[in-house]
Design an enzyme around this catalytic site. Sequence first.
Site, PDB file in Angstrom:
ATOM      1  N   ASP A 176      -0.392  -2.898 -60.199  1.00 38.02           N
ATOM      2  CA  ASP A 176      -0.729  -1.692 -60.961  1.00 38.02           C
ATOM      3  C   ASP A 176      -1.776  -0.833 -60.250  1.00 38.02           C
ATOM      4  O   ASP A 176      -2.781  -0.436 -60.830  1.00 38.02           O
ATOM      5  CB  ASP A 176      -1.221  -2.070 -62.367  1.00 38.02           C
ATOM      6  N   GLU A 209       3.673  -1.650 -56.745  1.00 39.52           N
ATOM      7  CA  GLU A 209       2.735  -0.589 -57.167  1.00 39.52           C
ATOM      8  C   GLU A 209       1.462  -0.605 -56.329  1.00 39.52           C
ATOM      9  O   GLU A 209       0.358  -0.522 -56.844  1.00 39.52           O
ATOM     10  CB  GLU A 209       2.430  -0.667 -58.666  1.00 39.52           C
ATOM     11  N   ASP A 212       8.918  -6.761 -59.585  1.00 39.64           N
ATOM     12  CA  ASP A 212       8.944  -6.183 -60.924  1.00 39.64           C
ATOM     13  C   ASP A 212      10.318  -5.560 -61.099  1.00 39.64           C
ATOM     14  O   ASP A 212      10.586  -4.463 -60.614  1.00 39.64           O
ATOM     15  CB  ASP A 212       7.839  -5.136 -61.067  1.00 39.64           C
TER      16      ASP A 212
END
Length: 361
Positions: free
Chosen positions: A121, A151, A261
Amino acid sequence: MASTSDPDKPTVSNVEENRARLCDEFAAISGTDSAVAQCYLAENDWQMERALNSFFEADMEKIFEEDFPESPESSPKTKRQKVEEKPPAECIDLTGDSPASARKPSEEDENKLSLISWNVDGLDTDNLAERARGLCSFLVLYTPDVVFLQELIPPYIQYLRKRAVSYLIIEGGEEGYFTGMMLKKSRVKLIESEMVSYPTTRMMRNLLVAQATFKGQRLCLMTSHLESCKGHAEERMKQLRVVMQRMREAPDDVTVLFGGDTNLRDAEVAKVGLPSMVCDVWERLGKQEHCRYTWDTKANSNKTVPYICRCRFDRVYFRPASKDGVPRQVPDHMALIGLEKLDCGRYISDHWGIYCSFSTE
């Protein structure tokens, strides 16, 4: 009187509808709101990729200034390499062996292949430097042979290059946000890597593939961040088909590992189907409940959302080598990591990480 309107020209309502959809997609990818999305898109002629690059490049280097202040002689114009063998100068390796971890491992542990997959993230820049240090602490704790990350943003990669020099880092992009791999230099040897495009992605997604060896065994390592949001199921399934084709077509003397992911729902996986030799590691190890949910807003407070969502977005797929005489790896352990808050009061990511190990039959 004959109409002079052009039937191919989009109507005002169609333009507004398309721009509203672009704003929603931009907000979903960047973690912002529609007002910020509209600002960046309008400044970039409503081109999604240009707008996202502009957003991600906006003063992102400031995030890690406390750890790495710019020296007067440093050059900001140097283009980063996708694979960097030599660590940058003035590094402090947070992932090297500590005295406690330097003891000789058992032969059984020495022969195990270990893996971490984690969406870190990087798009959430709050406390990002502390969260990146937290990731490095898990690299020390688990000393994984292979790390799949999603990310990532350029400053995060720069941080890892200076703090995790015992790993070779492979980037799945250079701008905006992207995936990456880390290979333990002392145990995994890179042969080559490539980026495989998803032709119809709207979110800058691709498949990062690396050919490597582990104790003389051939590996094909893959990571990706599949298309996000429920409304993009068709594109996500197209991307999964690309992954599964790669896993199925790998030579039979190669062990294949994919982690990332995936944003997948079980119904989507069932619709695409897994090749006969490919398994979902969580399912293979008995569908343990404590490892089920990798994105869990009930337990993880990094995202302030007005609903509870518990999903198994992050997955690891595995295809063993099948050729006679080639050692056959099997999954033997899986756990979720990053479940504890840092001193800043936040978790390393809004996703839990996955740790897996594989032993030889």
